[in-house]
Design a protein around this motif. Structure first.
Motif, PDB file in Angstrom:
ATOM      1  N   GLU A  32       0.823  -1.215   0.000  1.00 38.41           N
ATOM      2  CA  GLU A  32       0.000   0.000   0.000  1.00 38.41           C
ATOM      3  C   GLU A  32       0.854   1.261   0.000  1.00 38.41           C
ATOM      4  OE1 GLU A  32      -3.948  -0.044   1.547  1.00 38.41           O
ATOM      5  OE2 GLU A  32      -3.430  -1.825   2.729  1.00 38.41           O
ATOM      6  N   THR A  33       2.054   1.178   0.547  1.00 45.64           N
ATOM      7  CA  THR A  33       2.934   2.355   0.556  1.00 45.64           C
ATOM      8  C   THR A  33       4.006   2.288  -0.523  1.00 45.64           C
ATOM      9  OG1 THR A  33       4.312   1.304   2.264  1.00 45.64           O
ATOM     10  CG2 THR A  33       2.589   2.838   3.002  1.00 45.64           C
ATOM     11  N   GLU A  34       4.527   1.084  -0.797  1.00 46.31           N
ATOM     12  CA  GLU A  34       5.620   0.934  -1.752  1.00 46.31           C
ATOM     13  C   GLU A  34       5.162   0.607  -3.163  1.00 46.31           C
ATOM     14  OE1 GLU A  34       8.341  -2.017  -0.352  1.00 46.31           O
ATOM     15  OE2 GLU A  34       8.630  -1.027   1.582  1.00 46.31           O
ATOM     16  N   GLY A  35       3.948   0.069  -3.292  1.00 41.84           N
ATOM     17  CA  GLY A  35       3.496  -0.392  -4.594  1.00 41.84           C
ATOM     18  C   GLY A  35       4.031  -1.784  -4.885  1.00 41.84           C
ATOM     19  N   LYS A  51       8.125  -4.416  -3.856  1.00 46.94           N
ATOM     20  CA  LYS A  51       9.276  -3.611  -4.275  1.00 46.94           C
ATOM     21  C   LYS A  51      10.566  -4.174  -3.687  1.00 46.94           C
ATOM     22  CE  LYS A  51      11.018   0.145  -6.213  1.00 46.94           C
ATOM     23  NZ  LYS A  51      12.367  -0.293  -6.497  1.00 46.94           N
ATOM     24  N   GLU A  84       6.398  -0.761 -12.530  1.00 41.45           N
ATOM     25  CA  GLU A  84       6.033  -0.433 -11.157  1.00 41.45           C
ATOM     26  C   GLU A  84       4.606   0.085 -11.147  1.00 41.45           C
ATOM     27  OE1 GLU A  84       8.763   1.790  -8.700  1.00 41.45           O
ATOM     28  OE2 GLU A  84      10.465   1.062  -9.881  1.00 41.45           O
ATOM     29  N   THR A  86       1.260   1.391  -8.561  1.00 45.43           N
ATOM     30  CA  THR A  86       0.825   1.806  -7.234  1.00 45.43           C
ATOM     31  C   THR A  86      -0.675   1.560  -7.118  1.00 45.43           C
ATOM     32  OG1 THR A  86       0.533   4.070  -8.019  1.00 45.43           O
ATOM     33  CG2 THR A  86       2.610   3.559  -6.940  1.00 45.43           C
ATOM     34  N   ASP A  88      -4.409   2.420  -6.277  1.00 42.69           N
ATOM     35  CA  ASP A  88      -5.206   3.642  -6.189  1.00 42.69           C
ATOM     36  C   ASP A  88      -5.972   3.650  -4.864  1.00 42.69           C
ATOM     37  OD1 ASP A  88      -7.478   2.027  -6.537  1.00 42.69           O
ATOM     38  OD2 ASP A  88      -7.857   2.708  -8.585  1.00 42.69           O
ATOM     39  N   VAL A  93      -4.926  -1.814  -9.081  1.00 42.10           N
ATOM     40  CA  VAL A  93      -3.767  -1.483  -9.913  1.00 42.10           C
ATOM     41  C   VAL A  93      -4.190  -1.585 -11.369  1.00 42.10           C
ATOM     42  CG1 VAL A  93      -1.959  -2.154  -8.281  1.00 42.10           C
ATOM     43  CG2 VAL A  93      -2.910  -3.867  -9.813  1.00 42.10           C
TER      44      VAL A  93
END
Length: 154
Positions: A32-35, A51, A84, A86, A88, A93
């Motif tokens: 959720e923070t890094e994707g 990631k 990469e 992220t 939404d 994604v």
């Protein structure tokens, strides 16, 4: 990172967005923070890495001799589709069209956890190929596990 297990069924929406299932997000809170990084798999599938797992893969590739033709080709093929992504606000994604075409994914998706990554398959392909235990599974286990099989310490 703990090993990942389980399968998750989901659908693409009309814009090719995929909702990351809540059960999977729970196992991978860092996404959720890094994707995530999504890439072509070795079969007609895609592979999702966190990631940090993707960075470990790149570290491994960085140790290869980039002047060796086979190594350079492997690096090129392995990284060529990497994207990469992220999440939404709704936890979705957007999967690039060229990756969906590579995997033959149209709408129904099967996410299957494979230790430290998640494979993304067209649901029908996955179900018809991998949800049936092959008759020679014991022989495959012996070939892959060799002397490790049957020791009772699994």
């Amino acid at each position: 990172m703990p090993y990942l297990t389980g399968n998750f069924e989901c659908k693409l929406d009309p814009k090719s967005r995929m909702m990351i299932p809540a059960g999977l997000k729970k196992k991978l809170p860092e996404i959720e923070t890094e994707g995530i990084v999504i890439n072509c798999g070795f079969k007609n599938n895609l592979v999702i890495y966190t990631k940090s797992q993707w960075d470990k893969r790149l570290d491994e590739l960085g140790k290869l001799n980039e002047f060796d033709e086979d190594s350079a080709d492997f690096i090129r093929y392995f990284t060529s589709g990497a994207t990469e992504l992220t999440l939404d606000a709704a936890g979705r994604v957007l999967i690039p069209k060229f990756l969906l075409e590579h995997a033959g994914i149209k709408s129904d998706v099967m996410l299957t956890c494979q230790l430290n990554k998640v494979e993304v398959w067209d649901a029908e392909v996955y179900k018809s190929t991998y949800l049936k235990m092959p008759k020679d599974f014991a022989a495959l286990a012996q070939k892959v596990l060799g002397s490790k099989a049957g020791r009772g310490d699994e």
